[in-house]
Design a protein around this motif. Structure first.
Motif, PDB file in Angstrom:
ATOM      1  N   ARG A 127      -0.505  25.286 -25.428  1.00  0.00           N
ATOM      2  CA  ARG A 127      -1.333  26.254 -24.697  1.00  0.00           C
ATOM      3  C   ARG A 127      -2.359  26.847 -25.649  1.00  0.00           C
ATOM      4  N   GLN A 129      -6.010  29.463 -26.018  1.00  0.00           N
ATOM      5  CA  GLN A 129      -6.743  30.573 -25.419  1.00  0.00           C
ATOM      6  C   GLN A 129      -8.202  30.537 -25.870  1.00  0.00           C
ATOM      7  N   VAL A 138      -8.957  37.622 -23.947  1.00  0.00           N
ATOM      8  CA  VAL A 138      -8.752  36.226 -23.552  1.00  0.00           C
ATOM      9  C   VAL A 138      -9.638  35.909 -22.355  1.00  0.00           C
ATOM     10  N   THR A 141      -7.386  30.371 -20.313  1.00  0.00           N
ATOM     11  CA  THR A 141      -6.207  29.725 -20.891  1.00  0.00           C
ATOM     12  C   THR A 141      -6.260  28.231 -20.591  1.00  0.00           C
ATOM     13  N   LYS A 143      -4.254  24.525 -20.741  1.00  0.00           N
ATOM     14  CA  LYS A 143      -2.923  23.913 -20.801  1.00  0.00           C
ATOM     15  C   LYS A 143      -3.053  22.401 -20.864  1.00  0.00           C
ATOM     16  N   VAL A 174      -1.974  29.045 -29.082  1.00  0.00           N
ATOM     17  CA  VAL A 174      -0.986  30.109 -28.874  1.00  0.00           C
ATOM     18  C   VAL A 174       0.291  29.781 -29.642  1.00  0.00           C
TER      19      VAL A 174
END
Length: 225
Positions: A127, A129, A138, A141, A143, A174
């Motif tokens: 993950r 940011q 932030v 995000t 993924k 992260v």
């Protein structure tokens, strides 16, 4: 004398390598916080079974077979990237062979705003940011399956091809994150052999640049960087 099981041998070699790194860091007086970071990196590799070294496992195969394995394993990852959808199968297969895996530790910056971008990234695991200049806010995000940096490799100008665009935002890992990286040079080397794909990507580049000028950063699956 009994033979070591392969997993035992792999564990032994990994431990020996870690011991060697620890000795080096002590001799060079590497700060404790950095030593801890390195040790945790080894732990992550072991837990995700990467220390068995996947590339070495198939290194004995002929180049053609290694290429076929890479295509079967990673082609779906590349097909997720919107700009490469509906392009020639041969073009995608060539790009797959140019993908390079990279690993980032917790808190590592994959790129920073203002840097010259010469590659794009695809998130395989983990993950990330997208953060504002203050490093705390932030903005998005990312993924597994997300990608960013395509603007850097779609720049059509002659100078842009060698220098790249400036990154428009900073991206930070992260936890531990496995990414694939594709360089601008590698993509353009492949495009020399696929003129139809080049025409399509040039058209996409024009639209992306116009879109970016209207909205520099979009939240969601990806962003242009």
């Amino acid at each position: 004398m009994s033979l070591l099981h392969f997993s035992d041998l792999s564990s032994f070699l990994s431990t020996a390598k870690l011991d060697g790194v620890k000795t080096y860091m002590r001799m060079r007086r590497v700060p404790n916080h950095l030593q801890v970071k390195v040790i945790k990196w080894f732990d992550y590799l072991w837990l995700t079974q990467k220390c068995s070294d996947e590339e070495k496992a198939v290194s004995c195969l002929p180049d053609k077979l290694k290429a076929e394995i890479a295509i079967n394993v990673h082609l779906d990852t590349l097909k997720r990237v919107e700009i490469f959808q509906n392009t020639e199968a041969g073009f995608l297969c060539e790009l797959v062979l140019r993908l390079r895996p990279v690993l980032f530790s917790p808190g590592d910056y994959i790129c920073r705003k203002g840097e010259v971008g010469k590659e794009m990234y695809i998130v395989n695991r983990g993950r990330l940011q997208v953060v504002a200049d203050n490093g705390r806010t932030v903005l998005a995000t990312l993924k597994a399956g997300s990608y960013f940096g395509e603007i850097s490799i779609l720049n059509m100008g002659t100078a842009g091809r060698s220098l790249g665009n400036r990154r428009t935002a900073s991206v930070r890992s992260v936890g531990y994150s496995d990414l694939f990286v594709l360089s601008k040079k590698d993509m353009w080397d492949v495009l020399k052999e696929y003129p139809a794909a080049r025409v399509r990507l040039e058209a996409i580049a024009v639209k992306r640049l116009e879109k970016y000028r209207r909205a520099p950063l979009e939240k969601g699956e990806h962003f242009e960087n």
